[in-house]
Design a protein around this motif. Structure first.
Motif, PDB file in Angstrom:
ATOM      1  N   GLY A 279      41.357  52.952 -37.823  1.00 39.93           N
ATOM      2  CA  GLY A 279      39.903  52.893 -37.935  1.00 39.93           C
ATOM      3  C   GLY A 279      39.385  53.904 -38.929  1.00 39.93           C
ATOM      4  O   GLY A 279      40.081  54.259 -39.882  1.00 39.93           O
ATOM      5  N   THR A 280      38.201  54.406 -38.656  1.00 41.31           N
ATOM      6  CA  THR A 280      37.508  55.283 -39.605  1.00 41.31           C
ATOM      7  C   THR A 280      37.142  56.612 -38.968  1.00 41.31           C
ATOM      8  O   THR A 280      36.655  56.641 -37.834  1.00 41.31           O
ATOM      9  CB  THR A 280      36.201  54.597 -40.080  1.00 41.31           C
ATOM     10  N   VAL A 281      37.382  57.691 -39.689  1.00 40.48           N
ATOM     11  CA  VAL A 281      36.922  59.003 -39.241  1.00 40.48           C
ATOM     12  C   VAL A 281      35.407  59.014 -39.444  1.00 40.48           C
ATOM     13  O   VAL A 281      34.925  59.035 -40.566  1.00 40.48           O
ATOM     14  CB  VAL A 281      37.572  60.141 -40.052  1.00 40.48           C
ATOM     15  N   ARG A 282      34.680  58.941 -38.336  1.00 38.42           N
ATOM     16  CA  ARG A 282      33.227  58.823 -38.453  1.00 38.42           C
ATOM     17  C   ARG A 282      32.572  60.198 -38.605  1.00 38.42           C
ATOM     18  O   ARG A 282      31.617  60.354 -39.347  1.00 38.42           O
ATOM     19  CB  ARG A 282      32.684  58.096 -37.213  1.00 38.42           C
ATOM     20  N   LYS A 283      33.098  61.189 -37.859  1.00 40.09           N
ATOM     21  CA  LYS A 283      32.465  62.508 -37.894  1.00 40.09           C
ATOM     22  C   LYS A 283      33.477  63.606 -37.600  1.00 40.09           C
ATOM     23  O   LYS A 283      34.276  63.492 -36.672  1.00 40.09           O
ATOM     24  CB  LYS A 283      31.340  62.548 -36.832  1.00 40.09           C
ATOM     25  N   LEU A 284      33.435  64.667 -38.389  1.00 39.70           N
ATOM     26  CA  LEU A 284      34.179  65.892 -38.101  1.00 39.70           C
ATOM     27  C   LEU A 284      33.117  66.895 -37.692  1.00 39.70           C
ATOM     28  O   LEU A 284      32.185  67.145 -38.452  1.00 39.70           O
ATOM     29  CB  LEU A 284      34.935  66.377 -39.343  1.00 39.70           C
ATOM     30  N   PHE A 285      33.245  67.418 -36.488  1.00 35.27           N
ATOM     31  CA  PHE A 285      32.143  68.198 -35.937  1.00 35.27           C
ATOM     32  C   PHE A 285      32.662  69.428 -35.210  1.00 35.27           C
ATOM     33  O   PHE A 285      33.563  69.338 -34.377  1.00 35.27           O
ATOM     34  CB  PHE A 285      31.340  67.299 -34.974  1.00 35.27           C
ATOM     35  N   LEU A 286      32.094  70.587 -35.554  1.00 34.76           N
ATOM     36  CA  LEU A 286      32.439  71.826 -34.853  1.00 34.76           C
ATOM     37  C   LEU A 286      31.400  72.027 -33.761  1.00 34.76           C
ATOM     38  O   LEU A 286      30.232  72.283 -34.060  1.00 34.76           O
ATOM     39  CB  LEU A 286      32.436  73.004 -35.834  1.00 34.76           C
TER      40      LEU A 286
ATOM     41  N   ILE B 239      37.082  65.479 -33.720  1.00 35.32           N
ATOM     42  CA  ILE B 239      37.085  64.280 -34.562  1.00 35.32           C
ATOM     43  C   ILE B 239      36.495  63.134 -33.748  1.00 35.32           C
ATOM     44  O   ILE B 239      36.918  62.899 -32.603  1.00 35.32           O
ATOM     45  CB  ILE B 239      38.519  63.893 -34.987  1.00 35.32           C
ATOM     46  N   TYR B 240      35.546  62.439 -34.336  1.00 33.55           N
ATOM     47  CA  TYR B 240      35.033  61.191 -33.765  1.00 33.55           C
ATOM     48  C   TYR B 240      35.548  60.067 -34.651  1.00 33.55           C
ATOM     49  O   TYR B 240      35.195  59.994 -35.828  1.00 33.55           O
ATOM     50  CB  TYR B 240      33.499  61.164 -33.768  1.00 33.55           C
ATOM     51  N   GLN B 241      36.409  59.239 -34.075  1.00 36.69           N
ATOM     52  CA  GLN B 241      36.993  58.143 -34.852  1.00 36.69           C
ATOM     53  C   GLN B 241      36.553  56.801 -34.284  1.00 36.69           C
ATOM     54  O   GLN B 241      36.699  56.551 -33.088  1.00 36.69           O
ATOM     55  CB  GLN B 241      38.526  58.238 -34.822  1.00 36.69           C
ATOM     56  N   PHE B 242      36.027  55.929 -35.123  1.00 34.58           N
ATOM     57  CA  PHE B 242      35.677  54.574 -34.692  1.00 34.58           C
ATOM     58  C   PHE B 242      36.891  53.679 -34.868  1.00 34.58           C
ATOM     59  O   PHE B 242      37.666  53.854 -35.817  1.00 34.58           O
ATOM     60  CB  PHE B 242      34.534  54.002 -35.539  1.00 34.58           C
TER      61      PHE B 242
END
Ligand code: ZN
Length: 169
Positions: free
Chosen positions: A70-77, A85-88
């Protein structure tokens, strides 16, 4: 007769869509993961909040693999999650959330496509995790129609992880 055929056809399509749910197509997030490393803590309360995730204890620096393509939607600290990592998934139906990472894999970017099994980060204890117990916190959210990375209904990853480990044997 033709109406019956088309209804049967539609039903088959619906079944196929259900079967295509990425949760039951997961690869283990940790290489060599065993059933003994899995415990269903989804319904537990951690730090005053419903856990709604599975913790996998591993040494700091253990590679973390994408459980689906899928897609790495967000890298968030985040304060609780640390490096996350938020992956769709491919269909944008589920969001896979990996937290407490020690680091992301070099070159990981938002919007990047990743394949099931790719290394995306490393186990750590960033955020509110106990420094003495590095672990991967894995959660799955069912996205709404707006497909917002921070908004979804938590789904228990445990059955899918068990299936993934059994398949990987
Ligand atoms: Zn956790």
């Amino acid at each position: 007769m033709s109406l019956r055929v088309s209804i049967a056809g539609l039903f088959a399509v619906c079944l196929a869509m259900g079967a295509a749910s990425s949760i039951f197509d997961m690869a283990p997030p940790i290489h060599g993961l065993a059933l003994a490393n899995l415990r269903d803590s989804f319904a537990e309360v951690h730090n005053g909040h419903p856990h709604e995730a599975i913790d996998i204890l591993e040494p700091r620096g253990t590679p973390v693999h994408a459980v689906v393509s899928g897609t790495v939607r967000k890298l968030f600290l985040s304060e609780p999650g640390g490096n996350t990592i938020y992956q769709f998934d491919e269909m944008g139906v589920y969001c896979y959330y990996y937290a407490h990472l020690n680091a992301y894999v070099k070159g990981l970017r938002q919007g990047m496509r990743v394949e099931r099994g790719d290394v995306i980060g490393y186990v750590g204890s960033t955020g509110n995790a106990d420094r003495r117990a590095p672990h991967l916190h894995l959660a799955i959210f069912e996205l709404g129609p707006e497909r917002l990375w921070w908004k979804g209904k938590a789904v228990n990853p445990y059955p899918g992880l068990v299936a993934a480990v059994k398949r990987a044997k």
